[in-house]
Design a protein around this motif. Structure first.
Motif, PDB file in Angstrom:
ATOM      1  N   ASP A   1       0.755  -1.105  -0.011  1.00 33.32           N
ATOM      2  CA  ASP A   1      -0.062  -0.011   0.093  1.00 33.32           C
ATOM      3  C   ASP A   1       0.746   1.125  -0.017  1.00 33.32           C
ATOM      4  N   LEU A   2       1.938   1.138   0.697  1.00 35.58           N
ATOM      5  CA  LEU A   2       2.949   2.266   0.711  1.00 35.58           C
ATOM      6  C   LEU A   2       3.527   2.677  -0.699  1.00 35.58           C
ATOM      7  N   ALA A   3       3.841   1.644  -1.311  1.00 35.75           N
ATOM      8  CA  ALA A   3       4.428   1.685  -2.613  1.00 35.75           C
ATOM      9  C   ALA A   3       3.422   2.247  -3.548  1.00 35.75           C
ATOM     10  N   ASP A   4       2.274   1.856  -3.427  1.00 37.89           N
ATOM     11  CA  ASP A   4       1.110   2.294  -4.419  1.00 37.89           C
ATOM     12  C   ASP A   4       1.008   3.660  -4.139  1.00 37.89           C
TER      13      ASP A   4
ATOM     14  N   ALA B   1       0.938   6.732  -6.628  1.00 46.05           N
ATOM     15  CA  ALA B   1      -0.233   7.857  -6.909  1.00 46.05           C
ATOM     16  C   ALA B   1       0.184   9.075  -6.694  1.00 46.05           C
ATOM     17  N   LEU B   2       0.826   9.556  -5.772  1.00 44.67           N
ATOM     18  CA  LEU B   2       0.861  10.957  -5.530  1.00 44.67           C
ATOM     19  C   LEU B   2       2.236  11.496  -6.143  1.00 44.67           C
ATOM     20  N   GLY B   3       2.634  10.685  -6.838  1.00 42.63           N
ATOM     21  CA  GLY B   3       4.272  10.999  -7.530  1.00 42.63           C
ATOM     22  C   GLY B   3       5.286  11.363  -6.754  1.00 42.63           C
ATOM     23  N   LEU B   4       5.558  10.936  -5.439  1.00 47.15           N
ATOM     24  CA  LEU B   4       6.305  11.021  -4.379  1.00 47.15           C
ATOM     25  C   LEU B   4       7.638  10.347  -4.806  1.00 47.15           C
ATOM     26  N   GLU B   5       8.820  10.595  -4.213  1.00 47.81           N
ATOM     27  CA  GLU B   5      10.020  10.182  -4.638  1.00 47.81           C
ATOM     28  C   GLU B   5      10.242   8.536  -4.384  1.00 47.81           C
ATOM     29  N   GLY B   6       9.647   8.014  -3.529  1.00 50.13           N
ATOM     30  CA  GLY B   6       9.423   6.835  -2.957  1.00 50.13           C
ATOM     31  C   GLY B   6       8.267   6.354  -1.975  1.00 50.13           C
ATOM     32  N   PRO B   7       8.133   5.333  -1.383  1.00 43.38           N
ATOM     33  CA  PRO B   7       7.160   5.130  -0.616  1.00 43.38           C
ATOM     34  C   PRO B   7       7.319   6.089   0.706  1.00 43.38           C
ATOM     35  N   PRO B   8       6.054   6.816   1.044  1.00 44.29           N
ATOM     36  CA  PRO B   8       6.247   7.362   2.413  1.00 44.29           C
ATOM     37  C   PRO B   8       6.373   6.816   3.570  1.00 44.29           C
TER      38      PRO B   8
ATOM     39  N   ALA C   1      18.228  12.769  10.154  1.00 49.94           N
ATOM     40  CA  ALA C   1      17.751  11.530  10.404  1.00 49.94           C
ATOM     41  C   ALA C   1      18.505  10.393   9.796  1.00 49.94           C
ATOM     42  N   LYS C   2      19.304  10.755   8.898  1.00 48.83           N
ATOM     43  CA  LYS C   2      19.890   9.416   8.128  1.00 48.83           C
ATOM     44  C   LYS C   2      20.961   9.214   9.146  1.00 48.83           C
ATOM     45  N   GLU C   3      21.755  10.453   9.942  1.00 46.84           N
ATOM     46  CA  GLU C   3      22.760  10.199  10.537  1.00 46.84           C
ATOM     47  C   GLU C   3      22.661   9.801  11.985  1.00 46.84           C
ATOM     48  N   GLY C   4      21.183   9.551  12.357  1.00 46.47           N
ATOM     49  CA  GLY C   4      20.904   9.108  13.691  1.00 46.47           C
ATOM     50  C   GLY C   4      20.891  10.011  14.714  1.00 46.47           C
ATOM     51  N   ARG C   5      20.933  11.461  14.153  1.00 49.17           N
ATOM     52  CA  ARG C   5      21.153  12.500  15.218  1.00 49.17           C
ATOM     53  C   ARG C   5      19.866  13.459  15.256  1.00 49.17           C
ATOM     54  N   ALA C   6      18.834  12.977  14.764  1.00 52.36           N
ATOM     55  CA  ALA C   6      17.494  13.836  14.811  1.00 52.36           C
ATOM     56  C   ALA C   6      16.751  13.241  16.004  1.00 52.36           C
ATOM     57  N   ARG C   7      16.319  13.991  17.038  1.00 57.42           N
ATOM     58  CA  ARG C   7      15.506  13.649  18.028  1.00 57.42           C
ATOM     59  C   ARG C   7      14.007  13.186  17.463  1.00 57.42           C
ATOM     60  N   ILE C   8      13.606  13.840  16.680  1.00 60.86           N
ATOM     61  CA  ILE C   8      12.245  13.508  15.910  1.00 60.86           C
ATOM     62  C   ILE C   8      12.362  13.558  14.398  1.00 60.86           C
ATOM     63  N   VAL C   9      12.123  12.355  13.921  1.00 59.77           N
ATOM     64  CA  VAL C   9      12.264  12.512  12.312  1.00 59.77           C
ATOM     65  C   VAL C   9      10.987  13.161  11.707  1.00 59.77           C
ATOM     66  N   LEU C  10      11.301  13.834  10.767  1.00 62.72           N
ATOM     67  CA  LEU C  10      10.536  14.555  10.010  1.00 62.72           C
ATOM     68  C   LEU C  10       9.740  13.603   9.139  1.00 62.72           C
ATOM     69  N   PRO C  11       8.477  13.814   8.704  1.00 56.96           N
ATOM     70  CA  PRO C  11       7.723  12.747   8.184  1.00 56.96           C
ATOM     71  C   PRO C  11       7.908  12.920   6.587  1.00 56.96           C
ATOM     72  N   ASP C  12       7.566  11.819   5.772  1.00 56.10           N
ATOM     73  CA  ASP C  12       7.749  11.871   4.450  1.00 56.10           C
ATOM     74  C   ASP C  12       6.539  12.363   3.791  1.00 56.10           C
ATOM     75  N   LEU C  13       5.186  12.429   4.576  1.00 61.01           N
ATOM     76  CA  LEU C  13       4.111  12.849   4.142  1.00 61.01           C
ATOM     77  C   LEU C  13       3.210  13.462   5.197  1.00 61.01           C
ATOM     78  N   VAL C  14       2.585  14.497   4.911  1.00 57.20           N
ATOM     79  CA  VAL C  14       1.675  14.997   6.051  1.00 57.20           C
ATOM     80  C   VAL C  14       0.338  15.083   5.437  1.00 57.20           C
ATOM     81  N   ILE C  15      -0.628  14.510   6.207  1.00 53.26           N
ATOM     82  CA  ILE C  15      -2.099  14.411   5.738  1.00 53.26           C
ATOM     83  C   ILE C  15      -2.944  15.381   6.803  1.00 53.26           C
ATOM     84  N   VAL C  16      -3.925  15.982   6.093  1.00 59.27           N
ATOM     85  CA  VAL C  16      -4.704  16.735   6.963  1.00 59.27           C
ATOM     86  C   VAL C  16      -6.413  16.299   6.767  1.00 59.27           C
ATOM     87  N   ASP C  17      -7.159  16.228   7.715  1.00 62.64           N
ATOM     88  CA  ASP C  17      -8.373  15.655   7.400  1.00 62.64           C
ATOM     89  C   ASP C  17      -9.265  16.837   6.973  1.00 62.64           C
ATOM     90  N   GLY C  18      -9.627  16.927   5.796  1.00 63.11           N
ATOM     91  CA  GLY C  18     -10.301  18.038   5.355  1.00 63.11           C
ATOM     92  C   GLY C  18     -10.052  18.208   3.843  1.00 63.11           C
TER      93      GLY C  18
END
Length: 494
Positions: free
Chosen positions: A244-247, A251-258, A345-362
């Motif tokens: 489902d992630l790959a799909d 569908a959204l034209g992202l660089e890869g699965p979110p 995030a790749k170096e393991g130094r991020a305390r919170i990883v930024l998401p690959d996709l943000v979704i808002v209900d609306g």
């Protein structure tokens, strides 16, 4: 049972699934059914079946699925009450067996869950008496506890607290009890008990025979072999997160699965408590430890757009602030904010990883509000979409026409799962705040009443309605309340 969007709306069990399912679609059955059942029948669009080995497994699986998915048309098992477990902490000096509903990482050994609570309680009592295991609560019982205990006198306990039995012998009995709860030697135990029952009946000792009969019946229910159903294991499912992630990425034209997604939802049943939720999915599955809930602070009245802007601003400003310590002050690289966060995030130094996709209900309004806040803090290139519930339209910044994904594709089903989870989490928080508010009294806001006076008034009259009907003289009879104060209270309550 599922609706046309693939959401689970009812979970049930039956020995004969064909007979059970066909009964729903008989014309005579639907005519006589109540409104709820008719609504359920009209909503059914698909089915999913799981075959188990016995009725106990069916009951356990039904309860688990209802708690996981909270189907709209189910009534039972929707609370937070779980099936009973049996635990024993073998590291204790004198281990004892006890029942619990929560499995913890405390070094104890757990057995179950058990579907039949009454049978389990009876079985555990029989097991303790048979092996002489202690049931007292102290972790290390001694002579003081023995003086107040009669279990040894009536031969229900081997009295390890006063060394009537050696520690090695006692631990052997505990291990034997563990083997019985695991179902080992089950046939030998049944044969032995049934032989005792026949002998008792032959001697006309029918009370003893009846007691043994009940023990055998409860043992069969308790020791019936069952599998443990855990999330994502042991239960066949049509959900395929990675596919489902790959799909979705395609569908959204992202660089890869979110791989990391965050979804926001606003819940404002009334203007008293406007709240928001943020749920995170990692690798297509709920990441419960990273769920967050918010009380809207800066918005007056019901304004979904402004509320969405506030919660998005608070969430991602917090991420940038938390990760700021990992960025050197003299960093003169040409990377933008998102690139820096991805590198951390790749170096393991991020305390919170930024998401690959943000979704808002609306729809467009909520999406526009969220996107403006992301631009304001330098995250304008962060992928963000809005999912409108009515027609499942997907809106994207800078595009007027919505994207429509077929309902049978995993991409849309994944978006529906995270949206529904955010909605559930937000409504749960709003309901919690509402229950807290209901517990408060009108007297809390009255300037003439202290907490102690409030307690005295409610103890005397029982409710605010009765206080309203009282006279000033009756109120002033309460210690600490003057006639002037009583008049002020009645004027306040109106």
């Amino acid at each position: 049972m599922k609706d046309r969007l693939g959401s689970i709306i009812y979970v049930g069990k039956a020995r004969d699934l064909r007979k059970r399912m066909s009964s729903y679609f008989m014309a005579s059955k639907k005519t006589r059914a109540d409104l709820k059942t008719r609504a359920l029948i009209d909503t059914i669009a698909d089915f999913e079946f799981h075959e188990v080995r016995n009725e106990t497994e069916a009951l356990l699986l039904e309860g688990k699925l209802i708690k996981d998915y909270r189907p709209r048309y189910n009534i039972q098992f929707r609370d937070d009450k779980r099936f009973l477990l049996v635990k024993v902490k073998l590291s204790d000096p004198w281990p004892r067996f006890q029942m619990t509903r929560m499995k913890k990482d405390d070094g104890s050994r757990y057995f179950g869950p058990f579907a039949h609570s009454g049978a389990l309680k009876t079985t555990l009592e029989w097991l303790n008496r048979r092996l002489g295991l202690r049931t007292c609560r102290p972790r290390v019982p001694g002579e003081t506890e023995y003086k107040h205990c009669h279990a040894d006198v009536i031969r229900n306990c081997s009295a390890p607290c006063v060394d009537r039995i050696s520690k090695e012998e006692y631990l052997e009995k505990v291990e034997e009890a563990c083997r019985i709860l695991e179902g080992k030697g089950r046939r030998e135990i049944f044969d032995e008990l049934e032989t005792e029952m026949q002998k008792a009946a032959g001697k006309l000792n029918f009370e003893r025979a009846a007691l043994l009969r009940d023990v055998v019946e409860n043992l069969r229910k308790t020791l019936s072999p069952t599998r443990q159903f855990t999330r994502g294991r042991g239960v066949p499912t049509t959900v395929k997160p990675l596919e489902d992630l790959a799909d979705l990425g395609e569908a959204l034209g992202l660089e890869g699965p979110p791989k990391v997604m965050e979804c926001f939802d606003i819940s404002n049943v009334s203007s008293n408590h406007i709240v928001a939720s943020m749920v995170r999915f990692t690798e297509g599955r709920p990441d419960n430890q990273n769920y967050r809930r918010y009380r809207i602070r800066t918005v007056e009245g019901q304004d979904d757009f402004a509320s969405m802007a506030e919660v998005v601003r608070r969430r991602y400003s917090r991420i940038l602030l938390e990760n700021a310590g990992a960025v050197p002050e003299a960093d003169e690289s040409q990377e933008d904010v998102i690139e820096i966060q991805r590198r951390l995030a790749k170096e393991g130094r991020a305390r919170i990883v930024l998401p690959d996709l943000v979704i808002v209900d609306g729809g467009k309004g909520q999406l526009s509000s969220a996107f403006k806040e992301l631009k304001r803090i330098g995250l304008h290139d962060l992928p963000v979409i809005g999912l409108a519930k009515q027609h499942e339209e997907i809106f994207r910044p800078g595009r007027s026409e919505p994207l429509l994904i077929p309902h049978d594709r995993g991409a849309l089903k994944l978006l529906q799962r995270i949206r529904d989870e955010a909605h559930r989490f937000a409504n749960g928080y709003n309901e919690l705040l509402y229950r807290r508010r209901m517990k408060e009294s009108l007297l809390d806001d009255c300037p003439a009443i202290s907490p102690k006076k409030k307690q005295l008034l409610l103890s005397k009259f029982g409710s605010v309605a009765r206080i309203r009907k009282a006279t000033a003289e009756e109120l002033s009879a309460i210690p600490g309340i003057s006639e002037k104060g009583a008049e002020a209270i009645l004027e306040w309550l109106g």
